[in-house]
Design a protein around this motif. Sequence first.
Motif, short mmCIF file in Angstrom:
data_model
loop_
_atom_site.label_atom_id
_atom_site.label_comp_id
_atom_site.label_asym_id
_atom_site.label_seq_id
_atom_site.Cartn_x
_atom_site.Cartn_y
_atom_site.Cartn_z
N UNK A 34 0.23 -33.95 -66.51
CA UNK A 34 -0.29 -33.70 -65.17
C UNK A 34 -0.09 -34.97 -64.34
N UNK A 35 0.56 -34.81 -63.19
CA UNK A 35 0.75 -35.93 -62.29
C UNK A 35 -0.11 -35.71 -61.07
N UNK A 36 -0.97 -36.67 -60.78
CA UNK A 36 -1.84 -36.60 -59.62
C UNK A 36 -1.21 -37.36 -58.47
N UNK A 37 -1.08 -36.68 -57.36
CA UNK A 37 -0.62 -37.32 -56.12
C UNK A 37 -1.76 -37.13 -55.12
N UNK A 38 -1.68 -37.78 -53.99
CA UNK A 38 -2.77 -37.61 -53.03
C UNK A 38 -2.86 -36.16 -52.57
N UNK A 39 -3.94 -35.53 -52.98
CA UNK A 39 -4.28 -34.15 -52.62
C UNK A 39 -3.33 -33.12 -53.19
N UNK A 40 -2.75 -33.41 -54.36
CA UNK A 40 -1.85 -32.47 -55.02
C UNK A 40 -1.81 -32.78 -56.52
N UNK A 41 -1.75 -31.73 -57.33
CA UNK A 41 -1.59 -31.87 -58.78
C UNK A 41 -0.30 -31.19 -59.19
N UNK A 42 0.48 -31.84 -60.04
CA UNK A 42 1.70 -31.24 -60.57
C UNK A 42 1.54 -31.12 -62.09
N UNK A 43 1.59 -29.89 -62.61
CA UNK A 43 1.49 -29.63 -64.03
C UNK A 43 2.87 -29.35 -64.59
N UNK A 44 3.16 -29.87 -65.79
CA UNK A 44 4.46 -29.63 -66.42
C UNK A 44 4.58 -28.18 -66.89
N UNK A 45 3.45 -27.50 -67.05
CA UNK A 45 3.42 -26.09 -67.44
C UNK A 45 2.13 -25.49 -66.91
N UNK A 46 2.15 -24.21 -66.62
CA UNK A 46 0.92 -23.54 -66.16
C UNK A 46 0.31 -22.70 -67.28
N UNK A 47 0.99 -22.64 -68.42
CA UNK A 47 0.50 -21.91 -69.59
C UNK A 47 0.72 -22.77 -70.83
N UNK A 48 -0.30 -22.86 -71.68
CA UNK A 48 -0.19 -23.56 -72.96
C UNK A 48 -0.77 -22.67 -74.05
N UNK A 49 -0.44 -22.98 -75.31
CA UNK A 49 -0.95 -22.22 -76.45
C UNK A 49 -2.37 -22.66 -76.78
N UNK A 50 -3.18 -21.70 -77.23
CA UNK A 50 -4.55 -22.00 -77.65
C UNK A 50 -4.52 -22.93 -78.85
N UNK A 51 -5.58 -23.71 -79.00
CA UNK A 51 -5.69 -24.66 -80.09
C UNK A 51 -5.74 -26.07 -79.54
N UNK A 52 -5.49 -27.06 -80.39
CA UNK A 52 -5.51 -28.44 -79.91
C UNK A 52 -4.38 -28.69 -78.90
N UNK A 53 -4.74 -29.19 -77.74
CA UNK A 53 -3.76 -29.47 -76.68
C UNK A 53 -3.92 -30.92 -76.25
N UNK A 54 -2.83 -31.66 -76.35
CA UNK A 54 -2.83 -33.07 -75.92
C UNK A 54 -2.36 -33.11 -74.47
N UNK A 55 -3.21 -33.65 -73.61
CA UNK A 55 -2.96 -33.66 -72.17
C UNK A 55 -2.83 -35.10 -71.69
N UNK A 56 -1.74 -35.38 -70.99
CA UNK A 56 -1.55 -36.69 -70.37
C UNK A 56 -1.69 -36.55 -68.87
N UNK A 57 -2.49 -37.39 -68.27
CA UNK A 57 -2.75 -37.33 -66.82
C UNK A 57 -2.39 -38.68 -66.21
N UNK A 58 -1.51 -38.67 -65.22
CA UNK A 58 -1.10 -39.91 -64.55
C UNK A 58 -1.52 -39.86 -63.09
N UNK A 59 -2.13 -40.93 -62.64
CA UNK A 59 -2.47 -41.07 -61.23
C UNK A 59 -1.30 -41.78 -60.54
N UNK A 60 -0.44 -40.99 -59.90
CA UNK A 60 0.72 -41.52 -59.18
C UNK A 60 0.43 -41.60 -57.69
N UNK A 61 -0.84 -41.59 -57.34
CA UNK A 61 -1.26 -41.60 -55.94
C UNK A 61 -1.61 -43.01 -55.50
#
Length: 138
Positions: A34-61
Amino acid sequence: MRCFPVALLLGLAITSAACAGAAETIPPDVDLAITMKDYKLELSATTVKAGPVKIGVKNAAGMEHSFELIKTDLPFDKLPLDTGAAKAKEDGLIKQAKTLGVGKVAVVTADLAAGNYVVICNVAGHYQLGMRAALTVQ
């Protein structure tokens, strides 16, 4: 008037540049970036599989943001608001990083059940200004 040698000034400039914090990067092994920009979020995918999910979030704003992952059946842009705090209510909160400085990265792992989720920045007013996205877990 006293003059500094050019070499000394150049050395100070190089040292300052080397000490400045480099922007962090999201690790390549995350399931969702997930890339955070000022007043916008960009996700690399909008669907993921259930279970353990590793999420990386970058503040590029250019300002501080926060990351909240909320499980809800409400549309991503219809979360109830705490108007006094100018924030979305966090009912169903699964994971968060309350403070994400400029250029910083947070990595969280969550065991996600199938369903609908909303990713938001809940700094006052940011959710209302568009820092929100839908995420489906299957």
